[in-house]
Design a protein around this motif. Structure first.
Motif, mmCIF file in Angstrom:
data_model
loop_
_atom_site.group_PDB
_atom_site.id
_atom_site.type_symbol
_atom_site.label_atom_id
_atom_site.label_comp_id
_atom_site.label_asym_id
_atom_site.label_seq_id
_atom_site.Cartn_x
_atom_site.Cartn_y
_atom_site.Cartn_z
ATOM 1 N N ALA A 316 0.828 -1.207 0.000
ATOM 2 C CA ALA A 316 0.000 0.000 0.000
ATOM 3 C C ALA A 316 0.862 1.256 0.000
ATOM 4 C CB ALA A 316 -0.927 -0.007 1.214
ATOM 5 N N MET A 317 1.959 1.251 0.742
ATOM 6 C CA MET A 317 2.848 2.416 0.785
ATOM 7 C C MET A 317 3.508 2.649 -0.575
ATOM 8 S SD MET A 317 4.589 1.883 4.523
ATOM 9 C CE MET A 317 5.402 3.502 4.569
ATOM 10 N N ALA A 318 3.857 1.584 -1.260
ATOM 11 C CA ALA A 318 4.432 1.729 -2.602
ATOM 12 C C ALA A 318 3.394 2.281 -3.570
ATOM 13 C CB ALA A 318 4.959 0.383 -3.088
ATOM 14 N N GLN A 319 2.148 1.865 -3.425
ATOM 15 C CA GLN A 319 1.088 2.374 -4.301
ATOM 16 C C GLN A 319 0.798 3.841 -4.034
ATOM 17 O OE1 GLN A 319 -2.057 -0.416 -3.428
ATOM 18 N NE2 GLN A 319 -1.396 -1.866 -4.995
ATOM 19 N N ASP A 320 1.101 4.319 -2.809
ATOM 20 C CA ASP A 320 0.910 5.725 -2.459
ATOM 21 C C ASP A 320 2.147 6.576 -2.734
ATOM 22 O OD1 ASP A 320 -1.658 5.254 -1.604
ATOM 23 O OD2 ASP A 320 -1.116 4.998 0.498
ATOM 24 N N GLY A 321 3.236 5.949 -3.211
ATOM 25 C CA GLY A 321 4.463 6.689 -3.462
ATOM 26 C C GLY A 321 5.263 6.973 -2.211
ATOM 27 N N MET A 322 5.002 6.244 -1.105
ATOM 28 C CA MET A 322 5.728 6.452 0.137
ATOM 29 C C MET A 322 6.874 5.458 0.316
ATOM 30 S SD MET A 322 2.678 7.513 2.775
ATOM 31 C CE MET A 322 3.827 8.171 3.990
ATOM 32 N N LEU A 323 6.966 4.480 -0.557
ATOM 33 C CA LEU A 323 8.093 3.550 -0.632
ATOM 34 C C LEU A 323 8.423 3.335 -2.111
ATOM 35 C CD1 LEU A 323 7.404 0.696 1.987
ATOM 36 C CD2 LEU A 323 9.105 2.525 2.139
ATOM 37 N N PRO A 324 9.640 2.878 -2.416
ATOM 38 C CA PRO A 324 9.977 2.577 -3.811
ATOM 39 C C PRO A 324 8.977 1.610 -4.429
ATOM 40 C CG PRO A 324 11.953 2.543 -2.461
ATOM 41 C CD PRO A 324 10.795 2.691 -1.509
ATOM 42 N N ARG A 325 8.675 1.799 -5.685
ATOM 43 C CA ARG A 325 7.625 1.021 -6.332
ATOM 44 C C ARG A 325 7.949 -0.463 -6.415
ATOM 45 N NH1 ARG A 325 6.608 3.226 -12.117
ATOM 46 N NH2 ARG A 325 5.358 1.324 -12.254
ATOM 47 N N ILE A 326 9.217 -0.839 -6.163
ATOM 48 C CA ILE A 326 9.564 -2.257 -6.197
ATOM 49 C C ILE A 326 8.777 -3.045 -5.152
ATOM 50 C CG2 ILE A 326 11.512 -2.017 -4.580
ATOM 51 C CD1 ILE A 326 12.952 -4.170 -6.243
ATOM 52 N N PHE A 327 8.393 -2.373 -4.027
ATOM 53 C CA PHE A 327 7.607 -3.048 -3.001
ATOM 54 C C PHE A 327 6.175 -3.314 -3.473
ATOM 55 C CE2 PHE A 327 10.981 -1.197 -0.411
ATOM 56 C CZ PHE A 327 11.297 -2.261 0.414
ATOM 57 N N GLY A 328 5.782 -2.679 -4.564
ATOM 58 C CA GLY A 328 4.458 -2.915 -5.121
ATOM 59 C C GLY A 328 4.438 -3.989 -6.187
ATOM 60 N N LYS A 329 5.569 -4.637 -6.415
ATOM 61 C CA LYS A 329 5.640 -5.684 -7.435
ATOM 62 C C LYS A 329 4.795 -6.888 -7.034
ATOM 63 C CE LYS A 329 9.856 -5.270 -10.158
ATOM 64 N NZ LYS A 329 9.085 -5.503 -11.380
ATOM 65 N N LEU A 330 3.981 -7.362 -7.963
ATOM 66 C CA LEU A 330 3.117 -8.507 -7.726
ATOM 67 C C LEU A 330 3.597 -9.691 -8.552
ATOM 68 C CD1 LEU A 330 -0.379 -6.749 -7.903
ATOM 69 C CD2 LEU A 330 1.073 -7.106 -5.899
ATOM 70 N N HIS A 331 3.431 -10.885 -7.987
ATOM 71 C CA HIS A 331 3.782 -12.091 -8.722
ATOM 72 C C HIS A 331 2.863 -12.216 -9.931
ATOM 73 C CE1 HIS A 331 4.255 -16.412 -9.598
ATOM 74 N NE2 HIS A 331 5.422 -16.312 -8.960
ATOM 75 N N PRO A 332 3.410 -12.538 -11.112
ATOM 76 C CA PRO A 332 2.582 -12.540 -12.328
ATOM 77 C C PRO A 332 1.419 -13.528 -12.290
ATOM 78 C CG PRO A 332 4.755 -13.518 -12.725
ATOM 79 C CD PRO A 332 4.810 -12.854 -11.387
ATOM 80 N N ARG A 333 1.538 -14.592 -11.516
ATOM 81 C CA ARG A 333 0.455 -15.580 -11.484
ATOM 82 C C ARG A 333 -0.420 -15.431 -10.238
ATOM 83 N NH1 ARG A 333 3.034 -21.359 -13.577
ATOM 84 N NH2 ARG A 333 3.594 -20.650 -15.697
#
Length: 467
Positions: A316-333
Motif C-alpha cells: 500500500a505504501m508503494a502504491q501511495d508513493g511512500m516507498l519505492p515502487r519495487i515493493f508494489g511488485k506482484l507475482h505474475p500468477r
C-alpha cells in the motif's frame, strides 16, 4: 516518499475498494476465521498466564482482557474499516486522518512490531516440537527449524491467497479437535490430577508477565483490516466479524483452562508448551502427540496467515508513493506482493534468537504505540470529517470515540513497567523500543532527503464498486 509538505493524494470514495484481481471475496465467516488466526490461533500460549496468576485469576484475566482491551479495539476497527476499507487498512486510516508523516510512522511501528510478533510463532513451533523430539533442543537445531518455518510460509504466501486460506481452514479443524477432547474428558477427571507428578519447570513468570502475555494473546485485531480489498461488503462485514471473533477467541482460551482447573492439576506445573504434557496426563500419549502437533501447526498457521496481512503494508505504501515502487511488485500468477513478502521474511528471521518473554514485551510496546495512533485517528476523523459515511459507529458520539481508547491505553502502561526490567542487547526493552520508534522518524527524514517529491507510485488496477 511523500511528506507532510507535499499535498496529500486524494483518497478513493469509501464505497469503492481497489481490486488487484477479480476473485471470490471473503464473506463473514471466512473473515472471522482469518481474524481468529491473526489474533489467536487456538489455546496455545496461555500456559504462562495460568502459572503466573493461578487458575482463578487467570480465568478472570482471560475474561476481563477482551472486555477492556479487545472490545474497545474491535469497536474502533469496526468504525474505521467500514468507513475506509482501503489497501493497507490502519496505515490508510492514520494517513488520511493526520497526514503522510504519521501514516509513515503507523506503518513503521506496525512493521517493526511485526518483526518481534512474527518471531514468536516459529519459537512456539520449536517449543512444541521439542516436546516430541528433545533432539531439536540441542545447539542451533531449533533455530534452523524456526528459519525453515519462515522460509516455507513465505513461499506459501508467494503462491497466493488461496493457498493461505486453505491452510487456515485446515488449521481451524485440526486445532479444535484435541481441545474439544480435553474439555470432554475433564469432567470425568475431577481432582484426579491433584497429586500428578510433572517435570520441573524453568519458567519464572509472575502475574504481571502473565497479564502481558494475555494482552498479547488478545492482540492484533487490526491485522485483518489490511486485506479489505478481498472482503465482500467490508462496510457491513468487518464490524460483525470483529465482534464475533472476540467472543470465539475468548471462549477458546477460557473453556479449556476452566476444564483443567476441575482436574486439580497444580498451576505451578504450567509453562510455555505445557498443553502437550497436560494432554498426556489426561488422555494418554496419543492425545499428547495430538496437542504437540497442534501446537506446531498453530505456530505455523498463525505465521502463515499474518504474512498475508503484514505484507500488504509495504504494498500500500508503494502504491501511495511512500516507498519505492519495487515493493508494489506482484507475482505474475498469484498476484502476491512477493518483494514485500521476501523483505519482511528476512527481518522476521533475524529475531528468531530472542526469548519468548522478551519478544512479547517488545511486541506489545511497539504495537501499543501504533494502536494509539489508530485511536487518535478515530477522533481526528470524527472532528475533521463529520460527514464521512460510517456504516458502523462507536456508540456514544464524540465522548464514546474518546472513551473507547482509555482502557487499552491504561493496559499498555503495564507493558512500559515491564519493559524497564527486561534486557535486550544490554539495554532495557523500553530503551530498545524507544530507539526503534525514533528510527521511524529518521527513516522518514532520510527517505524524504532521497526523494523529496515522493517515489513513483506503483501501478494499481481500476477500483470496482462494492456490492
Amino acid at each position: 516518499m511523500a511528506t507532510a509538505s507535499v499535498p496529500r493524494q486524494p483518497f478513493q470514495s469509501p464505497t469503492l475498494v481497489p481490486s488487484r484481481k477479480k476473485s471470490v471475496r471473503l464473506t463473514l465467516w471466512p473473515l472471522v476465521a482469518a481474524t481468529f488466526f491473526m489474533v489467536s490461533g487456538g489455546t496455545y500460549g496461555t500456559e504462562d498466564i495460568v502459572r503466573g496468576a493461578g487458575y482463578g485469576k487467570a480465568i478472570l484475566i482471560l475474561l476481563l482482557t477482551p472486555i477492556l482491551w479487545s472490545l474497545p479495539t474491535a469497536f474502533m476497527i469496526g468504525e474505521l474499516s467500514s468507513a475506509l476499507p482501503y489497501e493497507g487498512g490502519y496505515y490508510a486510516w492514520v494517513r488520511r486522518a493526520m497526514g503522510n508523516f504519521w501514516g509513515f510512522q503507523e506503518a513503521w511501528l506496525s512493521l517493526v512490531a511485526s518483526i518481534f510478533d512474527m518471531a514468536i510463532y516459529p519459537t512456539l513451533f520449536v517449543l512444541y516440537l521439542t516436546r516430541l523430539f528433545p533432539w531439536f533442543a540441542v545447539g542451533y537445531r531449533g533455530w534452523m527449524v524456526g528459519l525453515a518455518v519462515v522460509v516455507v510460509c513465505a513461499l506459501l504466501n508467494i503462491a497466493g491467497v488461496r493457498v493461505v486460506s486453505t491452510t487456515s481452514l485446515w488449521l481451524l479443524i485440526v486445532l479444535s479437535a484435541p481441545f474439544i477432547l480435553i474439555v470432554a474428558i475433564a469432567p470425568f477427571k475431577l481432582g484426579a490430577l491433584t497429586h500428578a507428578v510433572t517435570k520441573p519447570t524453568t519458567s519464572s513468570v509472575d502475574i504481571l508477565t502473565g497479564l502481558l502475555i494475555c494482552m498479547w494473546n488478545y492482540m492484533g485485531w487490526d491485522n485483518a483490516s489490511t486485506i479489505a480489498t478481498e472482503v465482500e461488503r467490508p462496510q457491513r462485514t468487518y464490524p460483525r466479524a470483529m465482534l464475533a471473533a472476540v467472543v470465539i477467541v475468548a471462549l477458546s482460551y477460557i473453556v479449556p483452562v476452566a476444564a483443567m482447573w476441575m482436574t486439580g492439576l497444580s498451576s505451578s506445573a504450567w509453562e510455555t508448551g505445557f498443553w502437550a504434557d497436560i494432554a498426556g496426563l489426561l488422555g494418554g500419549p496419543l492425545l499428547r502427540v495430538g496437542l504437540a502437533l497442534g501446537g506446531m501447526i498453530s505456530g505455523f498457521g498463525m505465521f502463515n496467515a499474518l504474512v498475508m496481512s503484514y505484507s500488504r503494508l509495504p504494498l500500500a505504501m508503494a502504491q501511495d508513493g511512500m516507498l519505492p515502487r519495487i515493493f508494489g511488485k506482484l507475482h505474475p500468477r498469484s498476484r502476491a506482493p512477493w518483494v514485500a513478502i521476501v523483505v519482511c521474511a528476512i527481518g522476521w528471521a533475524l529475531c528468531l534468537g530472542l526469548g519468548f518473554e522478551r519478544l512479547v514485551t517488545i511486541d506489545i510496546l511497539l504495537y501499543g504505540a501504533s494502536l494509539s495512533l489508530e485511536f487518535i485517528a478515530l477522533i481526528f476523523l470524527r472532528v475533521r470529517e463529520p460527514e464521512l459515511h460510517r456504516p458502523f459507529r462507536v456508540p456514544g458520539g464524540m465522548f464514546g470515540a474518546v472513551a473507547v481508547g482509555i482502557t487499552p491505553m491504561l493496559l499498555l502502561g503495564f507493558s512500559v513497567v515491564r519493559s524497564e526490567t527486561e534486557q535486550v542487547l544490554g539495554m532495557s526493552s523500553f530503551a530498545f523500543g524507544m530507539l526503534l520508534i525514533a528510527a521511524g522518524v529518521v527513516a522518514y527524514l532520510l527517505n524524504h532527503a532521497v526523494k523529496p517529491e515522493g517515489w513513483t507510485p506503483a501501478p494499481q488496477e481500476k477500483p470496482e464498486a462494492v456490492a
